[in-house]
Design a protein around this motif. Sequence first.
Motif, mmCIF file in Angstrom:
data_model
loop_
_atom_site.group_PDB
_atom_site.id
_atom_site.type_symbol
_atom_site.label_atom_id
_atom_site.label_comp_id
_atom_site.label_asym_id
_atom_site.label_seq_id
_atom_site.Cartn_x
_atom_site.Cartn_y
_atom_site.Cartn_z
ATOM 1 N N TYR A 198 -2.032 3.422 -9.929
ATOM 2 C CA TYR A 198 -2.459 2.019 -9.940
ATOM 3 C C TYR A 198 -3.816 1.869 -10.620
ATOM 4 O O TYR A 198 -4.059 0.906 -11.348
ATOM 5 C CB TYR A 198 -2.517 1.476 -8.509
ATOM 6 N N ARG A 199 -4.692 2.843 -10.411
ATOM 7 C CA ARG A 199 -5.997 2.833 -11.098
ATOM 8 C C ARG A 199 -5.813 2.930 -12.611
ATOM 9 O O ARG A 199 -6.523 2.276 -13.386
ATOM 10 C CB ARG A 199 -6.875 3.985 -10.616
ATOM 11 N N THR A 200 -4.875 3.763 -13.037
ATOM 12 C CA THR A 200 -4.587 3.893 -14.473
ATOM 13 C C THR A 200 -4.136 2.558 -15.058
ATOM 14 O O THR A 200 -4.552 2.165 -16.155
ATOM 15 C CB THR A 200 -3.495 4.955 -14.699
ATOM 16 N N LYS A 201 -3.291 1.854 -14.299
ATOM 17 C CA LYS A 201 -2.822 0.534 -14.744
ATOM 18 C C LYS A 201 -3.993 -0.435 -14.878
ATOM 19 O O LYS A 201 -4.089 -1.192 -15.862
ATOM 20 C CB LYS A 201 -1.802 0.003 -13.736
ATOM 21 N N LYS B 2 5.452 0.105 -3.226
ATOM 22 C CA LYS B 2 5.778 -1.301 -2.984
ATOM 23 C C LYS B 2 5.241 -1.794 -1.648
ATOM 24 O O LYS B 2 5.258 -2.990 -1.372
ATOM 25 C CB LYS B 2 7.284 -1.519 -3.057
ATOM 26 N N TYR B 3 4.762 -0.868 -0.816
ATOM 27 C CA TYR B 3 4.168 -1.252 0.462
ATOM 28 C C TYR B 3 2.654 -1.410 0.355
ATOM 29 O O TYR B 3 1.974 -1.565 1.344
ATOM 30 C CB TYR B 3 4.530 -0.230 1.555
ATOM 31 N N MET B 4 2.116 -1.360 -0.849
ATOM 32 C CA MET B 4 0.692 -1.603 -1.084
ATOM 33 C C MET B 4 0.483 -3.117 -1.104
ATOM 34 O O MET B 4 1.000 -3.816 -1.968
ATOM 35 C CB MET B 4 0.266 -0.984 -2.422
ATOM 36 N N ALA C 225 -0.091 6.637 8.886
ATOM 37 C CA ALA C 225 0.329 5.232 8.767
ATOM 38 C C ALA C 225 0.254 4.707 7.346
ATOM 39 O O ALA C 225 0.705 3.587 7.064
ATOM 40 C CB ALA C 225 -0.526 4.363 9.681
ATOM 41 N N LEU C 226 -0.341 5.496 6.423
ATOM 42 C CA LEU C 226 -0.507 5.032 5.036
ATOM 43 C C LEU C 226 0.808 5.224 4.287
ATOM 44 O O LEU C 226 1.296 6.347 4.148
ATOM 45 C CB LEU C 226 -1.627 5.820 4.350
ATOM 46 N N GLU D 280 -4.810 -4.794 -0.389
ATOM 47 C CA GLU D 280 -5.153 -3.400 -0.699
ATOM 48 C C GLU D 280 -5.319 -3.208 -2.212
ATOM 49 O O GLU D 280 -6.209 -2.484 -2.665
ATOM 50 C CB GLU D 280 -4.073 -2.468 -0.158
ATOM 51 N N LYS D 281 -4.472 -3.867 -2.972
ATOM 52 C CA LYS D 281 -4.609 -3.787 -4.433
ATOM 53 C C LYS D 281 -5.949 -4.367 -4.883
ATOM 54 O O LYS D 281 -6.623 -3.808 -5.755
ATOM 55 C CB LYS D 281 -3.464 -4.540 -5.113
#
Length: 540
Positions: free
Chosen positions: A62-65, A15-17, A51-52, A21-22
Amino acid sequence: MKFGRTRNQLQNGRKYMTDMEKAMIRTLNDNNITTRKMIRFMSYLRGGVVALPYKTKDVANYRTKINREITRNDMTKALDYFRQRKAQDPTFYYKFDVDDTMNVRNLFWREGASLKYYAEYGDCLSFDTTYMTNRYNLPFSPFCGVTGHAHIYMFGCAFMSDETTETFIWIFETFLESMGGKHPKSIITDQDKAMKAAISKVFSNTRHRNSFFHIKYKCYNKNGRCFASKKGLIEEFEDIFNNLLTTQEFEYLWPKMIEDKELQNNKYFTKMWETCERFIPVYFKDDFFPISTNFLKEFQRMVDATNIKEDIEDNQSKEKRPKDLMYGYNIERQATELYNRNIFKKFQYQLQLMERLKVRKYIVLADLTKGREEFSCICGKFNKDGILCSHIMKIIVEEEINGIPEKYIIDRWRKKGMKMKLPLPELKSMLLNSKGSKSENVMQYLIEEYDKTDKNLELMQSKIMTEANSTESAVRAQYNAVESTSSTLQELAHLNGPTRVKQKGRPALPTKLKLRIEEIKQKIAREEKKKAKKTNQTSN
């Protein structure tokens, strides 16, 4: 700390992406960047791995989505594109093959202009399945030919879910259906056994030849160390492949090479010998094969795309003028008038080869009786390419024959305005008009018959248009009437993309063969030096 996170926050770090970044991950995903490299890039932007706030698994998920979204939309977009093309050009053709769960297994399409080109130049085909250019790893399989200007032309193309006999049969039968049932006279393919079985069934009267280009370079890939270690093998191998004139020469020199280079236990060379009649050029010198299998290298750049919709391209070239004479021979002047520019260049190249004819003897049979000149050369170039060889040209020039007999300038290579054969409908129309012009009564009768014919043609055209749309009707039936209740792209989401398939283990074609062989030679030399050094140390 400003960037501190609790343990629970880190575990649920997705949820911090940020939106930015998305969007970046989507861009990197579209360019096939690996997840590991994405993590490095994002870490750099965040100021370090610590820091990531998300992990490699989060990015992978996320790539799969993203890929699922693309998969759902890709086939729908392709279908929509095909419909638009069909609306613009009723002769455009496409066909989908789907399974029970609405996953696309295979699809085929061809441009409307391909009908005309195939009718004129569809005697020789190349069909290749070695291109893997889409996210599903489906083989992109073009049907290609050569136009009257010696340009590559893509008659149609397909994506296939697998390479079974059943799939090839569907592709070949669909291709024939799209082209009005016309069979090619010859076809060049790779060595796939399933494809061979399908060709035997669908193209039963077509001359089938395997790709000399692929087999030759596959041999180099599998036997790099062998070619590097055996002195003179490359030169002898190339000479046997490219320069022999008779099958008797091949059947003598190949076994001799195997014996001299001690290749009796090499499985690939043994297999090549067993299948030589399917790909060695000398076995096909009397068949009309203007397709050079090397053009597949050039075609590779036409299929560098990432999804199915983007794979649909159509490249055409235009003829240039003027043509320059090299020698001023009568036959050269004649060729400028009759041949189109690209073929004229090939003709001039044969004139240039006349300078080298003292190196080797060629047998040319000739009847020089004026008005019925006949020529036949052992090289068989005219039979294969439809252009006279330098050996026959040498006879024509030295015997001072005024020009090339018309029968040795085939219609395929002529300028458009110099073609001898008129299409049958035009020819018949001209003959009928000629007869009708001799009498007013006959002409009146002819006009009335033309009116009747015109009405019948309109009925036939209507029927043809109905048949042309039968493919879409068949697809709609397969979709279980999805379209009957929906018209927007969003409502067509039931059409799924193909299942990703595993690519066959095809070796990469070497682009710099000699360099690769030299690298292997250097490696062998280093190994031998190291072995000798170890032997000396042991003996001391």
